[in-house]
Design an enzyme around this catalytic site. Structure first.
Site, short mmCIF file in Angstrom:
data_model
loop_
_atom_site.label_atom_id
_atom_site.label_comp_id
_atom_site.label_asym_id
_atom_site.label_seq_id
_atom_site.Cartn_x
_atom_site.Cartn_y
_atom_site.Cartn_z
N ASP A 1 37.16 42.31 38.26
CA ASP A 1 38.36 42.13 39.09
C ASP A 1 39.62 41.77 38.31
O ASP A 1 39.58 40.92 37.41
CB ASP A 1 38.14 40.99 40.10
CG ASP A 1 36.91 41.17 40.94
OD1 ASP A 1 36.31 42.26 40.92
OD2 ASP A 1 36.53 40.20 41.64
N GLU B 1 35.40 40.10 50.30
CA GLU B 1 35.86 39.50 49.06
C GLU B 1 37.33 39.86 48.82
O GLU B 1 37.90 40.71 49.50
CB GLU B 1 35.04 40.01 47.87
CG GLU B 1 33.56 39.70 47.91
CD GLU B 1 32.84 40.17 46.66
OE1 GLU B 1 32.12 39.35 46.06
OE2 GLU B 1 32.99 41.35 46.28
#
Length: 520
Positions: free
Chosen positions: A50, A230
């Site tokens: 990420d 998420e």
């Protein structure tokens, strides 16, 4: 050292390089640079996933990212760091926030504290404050623990100090992560959106000092709920072309698994954000996907952009189904191109529009242009184009009303090909990488990904970015995006257009090599 020794050593080095090249060629091993993208960020080595802490500060775009300093598999999560002045030339810096005392540094965001609300800033100048999830694999109760923590920097993000009072938010949960924080100026407070993954909810908190947080509200479940939620991002987005400068709020949420194309994917909601609550413009059952490919996840918005800039978003270009086995070395993982995001009004309401950051045009070289109805002639002209970089951009305008599929193939060595096309009969844009080359590392990798795109009678406009191993397709001026990886054999890639037999309507094509950006 005398001149003879210098010449001898130089000759030996040249012979050594020649020998190594011959060994690599004889073994059939591809060069390490084969899949390395040029204008998409990837770390020099090791694992990344990420993006984190996307922020503009003091003339630099900062990209922090999930990073394993010790290997090319997920683990020991820390924050890597890179900076850029134009979003296509990146300079990697030392690790910013490292795993410490058994606590990993999971995903989060960075704000610029202009008024020193946190008390961390020195010298009367703004400082950077990171808000991140601390992940303890085994907490006091034997289960994982996720909490929200902060750190600060007074030297433009080069060094960081973790707050001695961490954690600043602890619900004693194993799954409570990925805070995205921004300043809501009108309310004179910081807003945090953070995921409650198993509940399919985003919780909102407010704070005056980044240290003490008050629960404001929550959103969800809604849309797709097939996996954990998420990486929430809440950002105010302009409505494209609105003369009254109207804006709306975009809430983007990652989903893993349960993405549209399998594995990880992302959805978004459009609405209002008032008094700490997000109000969805659409029915709760409506699912809107940010990207219709398999390889765009945890896209986050940049904080603190210069006034007047259209918001920017950037994501991890991979999928949890196979990211750990991707055939790249010595790195594993890369980011998407940064994208300007707006909302466009249409028959179904406001929908997301994404377009590559405009600085990509600075890399354009060797323009090729063609306009005509004879596809065989177009393909001959493309074959004769002199320069051919493994990174390039193609703008194509395909005619409406054609029965069947038409588009472009990327032809590689050994009969491999990847297809980018529009199927008018089924009203869908697609990328098919089932025959693209190296795909045996995962049964989930060979795939045809498709996006609904009904033909309304106008031309089909495509903007296609290819960067060694990445493909990003933006259709209808950004209304539809498909992001997919592919791993073709070593050698040149040739473009070839196709259309149903007998097609005589005109096609317009522009192509540019995208020259590798020089080091900043």
């Amino acid at each position: 050292m005398n001149a003879f020794s210098v010449r001898l050593n130089g000759e030996m080095r040249r012979l050594a390089v020649f020998f190594l090249c011959c060994v690599a060629a004889a073994s059939g091993q591809p060069s390490r640079k084969l899949y390395r993208p040029q204008f998409h960020f990837s770390p020099r080595r090791n694992w990344t996933n990420d993006p984190n802490g996307l922020v503009w500060f003091d003339g630099e775009y900062h990209l922090f990212f999930q990073y394993n300093p010790f290997g090319d598999k997920w683990g020991h999560m820390s924050w890597g760091h890179a900076v850029s002045r134009d979003l296509v030339r990146w300079q990697e810096l030392p690790v910013a926030l490292a795993e410490e005392n058994g606590v990993m540094i999971f995903t989060g965001s960075i704000v610029v504290d202009e008024n020193n609300t946190s008390g961390f800033c020195t010298g009367g100048k703004p400082c950077m404050v990171a808000i991140y999830t601390g992940h303890t694999p085994r907490g006091a109760n034997g289960k994982p623990l996720q909490t929200q923590n902060i750190a600060y920097s007074n030297d433009r993000g080069r060094t960081w100090t973790k707050y001695s009072g961490n954690p600043v938010l602890n619900l004693n949960l194993s799954d409570f992560r990925d805070p995205h924080v921004f300043r809501m100026t009108a309310e004179r407070r910081w807003i945090m959106s953070v995921a409650l993954p198993n509940d399919h909810k985003v919780a909102f908190y407010g704070s005056s000092d980044l240290k003490h947080w008050e629960r404001l509200g929550e959103f969800g479940p809604a849309g797709a709920t097939g996996g954990q939620w998420e990486c929430p991002t809440l950002v105010e987005v302009p409505v494209e072309g609105d003369t009254g400068q109207r804006t709306r709020w975009l809430l983007k949420v990652g989903l893993n698994p349960g993405g549209l194309q399998g594995g990880s994917g992302e959805q978004y909601f459009v609405g209002r954000f008032e008094n700490g609550r997000f109000v969805n413009d659409n029915p709760a059952a409506t699912t809107l996907w940010t990207d219709y490919g398999k390889d765009c996840y945890c896209a986050l918005a940049f904080n603190n952009l210069p006034r007047g800039q259209v918001p920017l978003m950037l994501g991890w270009m991979n999928n949890w189904q196979y990211a750990g086995n991707a055939p790249t070395s010595p790195w594993r993982g890369q980011m998407t191109i940064a994208r300007r995001i707006q909302l466009r009004n249409g028959p179904e309401g406001l929908r997301l529009v994404q377009q590559p950051v405009e600085t990509i045009r600075d890399l354009r070289r060797n323009r090729f242009q063609w306009n005509g109805a004879n596809i065989a002639e177009l393909n001959r002209a493309l074959r004769n184009a002199s320069a051919r970089e493994p990174s390039f951009e193609i703008n194509a305008s395909l005619p409406p009303g054609v029965e069947g599929a038409m588009g472009m193939r990327l032809l590689g060595a050994n009969g491999t090909y990847t297809t980018i096309g529009y199927d008018a009969r089924n009203g869908e844009l697609f990328v098919d990488r089932a025959h693209s080359g190296n795909s045996g590392f995962s049964s989930q990798f060979p795939a045809r990904t498709a996006a609904p795109m009904p033909n309304t009678g106008g031309a089909i406009d495509l903007d296609i970015l290819v960067d060694h191993s990445t493909i990003e397709v933006f259709a209808q001026h950004g209304r539809v995006a498909i992001s997919d990886l592919f791993y073709p054999p070593e050698g040149p890639i040739f473009e070839e257009f196709f259309a149903p037999e007998g097609t005589t309507t005109r096609i317009a094509v522009e192509r540019w090599d995208l020259a590798p950006p020089p080091n900043p």
